[in-house]
Design an enzyme around this catalytic site. Structure first.
Site, PDB file in Angstrom:
ATOM      1  N   THR A  55       0.824  -1.214   0.000  1.00 54.11           N
ATOM      2  CA  THR A  55       0.000   0.000   0.000  1.00 54.11           C
ATOM      3  C   THR A  55       0.855   1.261   0.000  1.00 54.11           C
ATOM      4  O   THR A  55       1.991   1.240   0.478  1.00 54.11           O
ATOM      5  CB  THR A  55      -0.899  -0.010   1.259  1.00 54.11           C
ATOM      6  N   GLU A 105       0.254   3.581   1.935  1.00 51.18           N
ATOM      7  CA  GLU A 105       0.189   4.120   3.297  1.00 51.18           C
ATOM      8  C   GLU A 105       1.517   3.966   4.036  1.00 51.18           C
ATOM      9  O   GLU A 105       1.743   4.621   5.047  1.00 51.18           O
ATOM     10  CB  GLU A 105      -0.962   3.461   4.070  1.00 51.18           C
ATOM     11  N   TYR A 137      -1.716  -0.430  10.937  1.00 48.44           N
ATOM     12  CA  TYR A 137      -1.851  -1.112   9.639  1.00 48.44           C
ATOM     13  C   TYR A 137      -0.646  -0.817   8.757  1.00 48.44           C
ATOM     14  O   TYR A 137       0.027  -1.729   8.256  1.00 48.44           O
ATOM     15  CB  TYR A 137      -3.145  -0.682   8.941  1.00 48.44           C
ATOM     16  N   LYS A 152       2.389  -3.241   7.255  1.00 48.41           N
ATOM     17  CA  LYS A 152       2.676  -3.414   5.821  1.00 48.41           C
ATOM     18  C   LYS A 152       4.112  -2.987   5.515  1.00 48.41           C
ATOM     19  O   LYS A 152       4.797  -3.614   4.704  1.00 48.41           O
ATOM     20  CB  LYS A 152       1.682  -2.621   4.964  1.00 48.41           C
TER      21      LYS A 152
END
Ligand SMILES: NC(=O)c1ccc[n+]([C@@H]2O[C@H](COP(=O)([O-])OP(=O)(O)OC[C@H]3O[C@@H](n4cnc5c(N)ncnc54)[C@H](O)[C@@H]3O)[C@@H](O)[C@H]2O)c1
Length: 350
Positions: free
Chosen positions: A130, A132, A156, A160
């Site tokens: 991602t 993010e 999260y 990741k």
């Protein structure tokens, strides 16, 4: 090609499985998924009987299960999507994100490494990640590039980021043939209704409040899920090993503008007077540590591999709304939880 796709019963994974099963009939595709709350085999009913498709229920946190499966099947390629994926859930339960996203990814890397035993000819381990991981942008002219330093802000994105680092470390240390992508926010059919766009569609349809975090100023870069699946196909087949590619559609929207656009589309589709649905917008306390803006610079994948998004956002959003309105049973089953009891017991853990 024996190809293992993890997380294939989820939102993005189901589109990737469908694309590979239909486009590459000569591949044997194995979809490994634990069927957590986010996994739904109803996403794949159209291809579930294809001769080149096999579903396997299993958990990537179970190292022994993965080792046995790899030893038995001898996979040539892995596309790894299985993850805990919702930021809000990572705030209330970070450990399950560590277990699946970090430990699960390392288990999968070990299983591939032990099964390939240094013979990497024709092998490929692809990790789907991602944008993010890059943190939050504050200058409106800035974009995330592949060189942007990691600065994850939520449990999260931290999980990741950790999994991305492990994938690169296995490429560097053990020469595992890895490739990674970091993609912006996806939207489209089969999106689980805890996420912004399907949640709004569901609530507008049912005349429920539309919860918008803070003042709705947060900016996200949106990509139609089928275009992400096409990008994964491109990178899996053409990407240079060891490289990372950012995937995005140069398509930034403030949350509040996006919700207003959805309200307009839904008013039109439901035959409501213009402005009716927007009255449901309700501002709620902002998410803790909410990143302000994400924006992807996708020039590398476009210039080097020739991938381009196929849909403009307004067109993709119309398609998405049409899909949810035509598949109300899917949405009702997911929001009521009925989809989980239906599949319970149908697949034994291997
Ligand atoms: N949704 C997005 O906008 C977005 C954007 C960029 C990258 N990603 C990444 O793409 C991947 C897929 O995202 P998504 O939105 O489809 O997620 P999702 O939550 O819809 O699906 C995740 C799938 O993984 C499965 N799963 C979860 N834990 C598992 C475990 N321990 N073992 C086996 N299977 C397990 C679930 O059952 C589910 O089917 C994730 O890695 C995510 O980080 C998502």
């Amino acid at each position: 090609m024996k190809l293992l796709i993890t997380g294939g019963a989820g939102f993005i994974g189901s589109h990737v499985v469908r694309l590979f099963v239909t486009k590459y009939p000569e591949y044997q595709i194995y979809n490994l998924d634990a069927l957590t709350y986010a996994g739904n085999l109803a996403n794949l009913t159209d291809i579930e009987n294809a001769p080149n498709y096999t579903f396997v229920k299993g958990d990537i946190t179970d190292a022994k299960f993965l080792e046995d499966m790899f030893a038995e099947m001898g996979f040539d390629g892995v596309i790894h999507l299985a993850a805990e994926s919702h930021v809000d859930r990572s705030i209330t339960d970070p450990m399950s994100f560590v277990m699946t996203n970090v430990v699960g990814t390392v288990n999968l890397l070990n299983a591939a490494k032990n099964s390939w035993k240094g013979n990497f000819e024709g092998k490929r381990f692809y990790h789907v990640s991602t944008d993010e991981v890059y943190g939050s942008l504050h200058n409106p002219e800035d974009f995330f590039t592949e060189e942007t330093p990691y600065d994850p802000q939520s449990p999260y994105s931290a999980s990741k980021a950790a999994s991305d680092h492990f994938v690169r470390a296995y490429g560097n240390t053990y020469k595992l043939p890895v490739v990674l992508t970091n993609c912006s926010n996806n939207y489209g059919p089969n999106h689980f209704p805890e996420k912004l766009i399907p949640l709004m569609i569901h609530n507008i349809r049912n005349n429920k409040p539309l919860p918008v975090y803070g003042k709705g100023e947060n900016v996200r870069d949106w990509l139609f899920v089928v275009d992400h699946a096409r990008a994964i196909d491109t990178v899996f087949h053409k990407g240079t090993l060891g490289e990372t590619y950012n995937i995005g559609g140069f398509n930034e929207w403030k949350n509040i503008d996006l919700v207003n656009l959805l309200c307009q589309i839904m008013d039109r589709k439901l035959g409501r007077e213009e402005g009716t649905s927007a009255k449901l917008i309700t501002y709620v306390t902002d998410r803790a540590g909410h990143d302000l803006r994400y924006a992807i610079d996708a020039h590398k994948i476009m210039n080097e591999l020739g991938w381009q998004p196929s849909l403009q956002f307004e067109e993709g959003l119309e398609k998405t709304v049409d899909w949810f309105l035509a598949n109300q049973e899917w949405l009702d089953n997911v929001t009521s939880g009925a989809y989980q009891s239906y599949y319970q017991g149908m697949y034994a853990n291997r």
